[in-house]
Write a protein that holds these residues in place. Structure first.
Motif, PDB file in Angstrom:
ATOM      1  N   ASN A 145      35.479  19.261  57.733  1.00 14.63           N
ATOM      2  CA  ASN A 145      36.613  18.992  56.838  1.00 14.63           C
ATOM      3  C   ASN A 145      36.263  18.013  55.719  1.00 14.63           C
ATOM      4  N   THR A 146      34.965  17.954  55.378  1.00 10.17           N
ATOM      5  CA  THR A 146      34.550  17.065  54.283  1.00 10.17           C
ATOM      6  C   THR A 146      34.248  17.907  53.041  1.00 10.17           C
ATOM      7  N   ALA A 147      34.186  17.223  51.903  1.00  9.27           N
ATOM      8  CA  ALA A 147      33.900  17.926  50.647  1.00  9.27           C
ATOM      9  C   ALA A 147      32.437  18.368  50.618  1.00  9.27           C
ATOM     10  N   LEU A 148      32.191  19.497  49.967  1.00  9.04           N
ATOM     11  CA  LEU A 148      30.817  19.972  49.792  1.00  9.04           C
ATOM     12  C   LEU A 148      30.272  19.411  48.479  1.00  9.04           C
ATOM     13  N   PRO A 149      28.959  19.259  48.305  1.00  6.68           N
ATOM     14  CA  PRO A 149      27.931  19.592  49.292  1.00  6.68           C
ATOM     15  C   PRO A 149      27.919  18.613  50.475  1.00  6.68           C
ATOM     16  N   TRP A 150      27.412  19.104  51.590  1.00  6.00           N
ATOM     17  CA  TRP A 150      27.237  18.296  52.788  1.00  6.00           C
ATOM     18  C   TRP A 150      26.185  17.237  52.477  1.00  6.00           C
ATOM     19  N   SER A 151      26.501  15.994  52.742  1.00 10.13           N
ATOM     20  CA  SER A 151      25.586  14.907  52.372  1.00 10.13           C
ATOM     21  C   SER A 151      24.796  14.424  53.593  1.00 10.13           C
ATOM     22  N   ILE A 152      23.521  14.768  53.633  1.00 13.20           N
ATOM     23  CA  ILE A 152      22.654  14.408  54.772  1.00 13.20           C
ATOM     24  C   ILE A 152      21.659  13.335  54.343  1.00 13.20           C
ATOM     25  N   THR A 153      21.481  12.335  55.182  1.00  9.83           N
ATOM     26  CA  THR A 153      20.529  11.248  54.899  1.00  9.83           C
ATOM     27  C   THR A 153      19.207  11.533  55.612  1.00  9.83           C
ATOM     28  N   VAL A 154      18.104  11.316  54.879  1.00  2.58           N
ATOM     29  CA  VAL A 154      16.750  11.588  55.387  1.00  2.58           C
ATOM     30  C   VAL A 154      16.082  10.277  55.797  1.00  2.58           C
ATOM     31  N   HIS A 155      15.487  10.270  56.983  1.00  3.59           N
ATOM     32  CA  HIS A 155      14.771   9.080  57.480  1.00  3.59           C
ATOM     33  C   HIS A 155      13.327   9.461  57.822  1.00  3.59           C
ATOM     34  N   PHE A 156      12.410   8.484  57.616  1.00  2.00           N
ATOM     35  CA  PHE A 156      11.022   8.670  58.047  1.00  2.00           C
ATOM     36  C   PHE A 156      10.597   7.597  59.054  1.00  2.00           C
ATOM     37  N   LYS A 157      11.522   6.677  59.370  1.00  2.00           N
ATOM     38  CA  LYS A 157      11.181   5.585  60.294  1.00  2.00           C
ATOM     39  C   LYS A 157      12.256   5.444  61.354  1.00  2.00           C
ATOM     40  N   ASN A 158      11.960   4.603  62.354  1.00  2.00           N
ATOM     41  CA  ASN A 158      12.952   4.245  63.389  1.00  2.00           C
ATOM     42  C   ASN A 158      13.596   5.463  64.041  1.00  2.00           C
ATOM     43  N   PHE A 159      12.751   6.376  64.498  1.00  2.00           N
ATOM     44  CA  PHE A 159      13.239   7.607  65.153  1.00  2.00           C
ATOM     45  C   PHE A 159      14.164   7.238  66.320  1.00  2.00           C
ATOM     46  N   PRO A 160      15.375   7.797  66.359  1.00  2.24           N
ATOM     47  CA  PRO A 160      16.337   7.405  67.404  1.00  2.24           C
ATOM     48  C   PRO A 160      16.055   8.102  68.741  1.00  2.24           C
ATOM     49  N   GLU A 161      15.143   7.518  69.494  1.00  2.16           N
ATOM     50  CA  GLU A 161      14.666   8.122  70.751  1.00  2.16           C
ATOM     51  C   GLU A 161      15.808   8.489  71.704  1.00  2.16           C
ATOM     52  N   LYS A 162      16.854   7.669  71.710  1.00  4.50           N
ATOM     53  CA  LYS A 162      17.953   7.905  72.668  1.00  4.50           C
ATOM     54  C   LYS A 162      18.811   9.111  72.288  1.00  4.50           C
ATOM     55  N   ASP A 163      18.817   9.439  70.987  1.00  7.66           N
ATOM     56  CA  ASP A 163      19.729  10.484  70.498  1.00  7.66           C
ATOM     57  C   ASP A 163      19.055  11.831  70.238  1.00  7.66           C
ATOM     58  N   LEU A 164      17.777  11.786  69.899  1.00  8.01           N
ATOM     59  CA  LEU A 164      17.122  13.032  69.473  1.00  8.01           C
ATOM     60  C   LEU A 164      15.875  13.332  70.291  1.00  8.01           C
ATOM     61  N   LEU A 165      15.595  14.626  70.439  1.00  9.53           N
ATOM     62  CA  LEU A 165      14.332  15.067  71.028  1.00  9.53           C
ATOM     63  C   LEU A 165      13.285  15.095  69.918  1.00  9.53           C
ATOM     64  N   HIS A 166      12.026  14.873  70.278  1.00  6.54           N
ATOM     65  CA  HIS A 166      10.951  15.015  69.288  1.00  6.54           C
ATOM     66  C   HIS A 166      10.684  16.498  69.048  1.00  6.54           C
ATOM     67  N   CYS A 167      10.309  16.810  67.820  1.00  5.36           N
ATOM     68  CA  CYS A 167       9.946  18.192  67.511  1.00  5.36           C
ATOM     69  C   CYS A 167       8.690  18.157  66.652  1.00  5.36           C
ATOM     70  N   HIS A 168       7.529  18.305  67.300  1.00 10.79           N
ATOM     71  CA  HIS A 168       6.267  18.112  66.572  1.00 10.79           C
ATOM     72  C   HIS A 168       5.761  19.381  65.906  1.00 10.79           C
ATOM     73  N   SER A 169       6.327  20.525  66.259  1.00 11.07           N
ATOM     74  CA  SER A 169       5.878  21.764  65.607  1.00 11.07           C
ATOM     75  C   SER A 169       6.937  22.846  65.775  1.00 11.07           C
ATOM     76  N   LYS A 170       6.748  23.929  65.025  1.00 13.29           N
ATOM     77  CA  LYS A 170       7.707  25.039  65.114  1.00 13.29           C
ATOM     78  C   LYS A 170       7.610  25.752  66.464  1.00 13.29           C
ATOM     79  N   ASP A 171       6.495  25.552  67.160  1.00 11.75           N
ATOM     80  CA  ASP A 171       6.359  26.136  68.513  1.00 11.75           C
ATOM     81  C   ASP A 171       7.440  25.582  69.452  1.00 11.75           C
ATOM     82  N   VAL A 172       7.799  24.315  69.230  1.00 15.58           N
ATOM     83  CA  VAL A 172       8.822  23.678  70.079  1.00 15.58           C
ATOM     84  C   VAL A 172      10.172  24.357  69.858  1.00 15.58           C
ATOM     85  N   ILE A 173      10.482  24.647  68.583  1.00 16.74           N
ATOM     86  CA  ILE A 173      11.759  25.316  68.274  1.00 16.74           C
ATOM     87  C   ILE A 173      11.744  26.734  68.837  1.00 16.74           C
ATOM     88  N   GLU A 174      10.617  27.413  68.674  1.00  9.45           N
ATOM     89  CA  GLU A 174      10.514  28.791  69.187  1.00  9.45           C
ATOM     90  C   GLU A 174      10.739  28.818  70.701  1.00  9.45           C
TER      91      GLU A 174
END
Length: 275
Positions: A93-122
């Protein structure tokens, strides 16, 4: 399956206009311009954000670059959830475009799984398809397929090729003519207001008396809080692929036509906007 190909096509080609901006505390050589992209609803962030990564890495000091991750209004975005589900759940219910923030540091280990390659997604994607087929056909369809068919499903999704994907996926959407639908419906219900990842349980598309179960029947059984009390106001929205299907829609039809490529119906329950 009943062949409503236009619906399948509309679902496949759904896009979300998105603006990616670099997190303000990231250290850069020069200012980073935002990056705009039309994201396919049915895909996964880590499949379609190579251009985003490249765009922002150009302005980064290389020693500052580690694993990329994305966040929307303070919520880290799970790469193993389809993009359309992430949008419906967190931003519908927010206005477009969808605003996503990009991070390269401080990976949130508690919230996200690591994904080191497309094999993991497959691997994740194929595990979901196998789980869905176990529910629908006791795994008979997926087990009868050859390795190249499994690969074709994956390549169809990865390369955004509708015909390539559906040439194989339609077999997963069929059921014996003497049946009125699948054995069980593969679905997951996500609630924006709870920490619980999702609700999933066994649910048949056809009642013991032979009548088709609807989306409303599913919610009544599995998540009654999503339904409006008879004397009350509607407090929630039930979203699949950015729309609110009618509660009278047969759940079998939804499963055949509105499932994501992983063969699951991903249903978001979100608070209805008050304004």
């Amino acid at each position: 399956m009943t062949d409503d190909k236009d619906v399948l096509r509309d679902v496949w080609f759904g896009r979300i206009p998105t603006c990616f901006t670099l997190y303000q505390d990231e250290i850069t050589e020069r200012e980073a311009d935002p990056y705009y992209l039309l994201l396919p609803r049915i895909s996964y962030l880590t499949l379609v954000t190579d251009k985003v990564k490249k765009h922002f890495q150009k302005v980064m000091r290389q020693e500052e670059v580690s694993e990329i991750w994305f966040e929307y209004e303070g919520t880290p975005l799970k790469w193993h959830y389809p993009i359309g589900l992430l949008f419906d759940l967190h931003a519908s219910n927010t206005a477009l475009p969808w605003s996503i923030t990009v991070h390269f540091k401080n990976f949130p280990e508690k919230d996200l799984l690591h994904c080191h390659s497309k094999d993991v997604i497959e691997a994740h994607f194929m595990a979901c398809i196998k789980e869905a087929d176990a529910l629908k056909h006791k795994s008979q369809v997926i087990n009868e397929m050859q390795k190249k068919d499994h690969k074709q499903l994956w390549m169809g999704l990865q390369n955004d090729k509708f015909e390539q994907f559906w040439a194989i996926n339609r077999k997963l959407m069929e059921y014996p003519p003497e049946e009125s639908g699948f054995r069980y419906i593969p679905f997951r219900i996500y609630q924006a207001t709870t920490e619980r990842p999702f609700i999933q349980k066994l649910f048949r598309p056809v009642a013991s008396g032979g009548q088709l179960h609807t989306l409303g029947d599913l919610l009544k059984d599995v998540c009654p809080s999503a339904l409006t009390p008879e004397d009350g106001e509607q407090k929630t929205q039930v979203m699949i692929h950015g729309i609110e299907p009618m509660l009278e829609t047969p759940i079998q039809w939804l499963s055949e036509h509105m499932s994501y490529p992983d063969n699951f119906l991903h249903i978001s329950i979100i608070p209805r906007p008050t304004d």
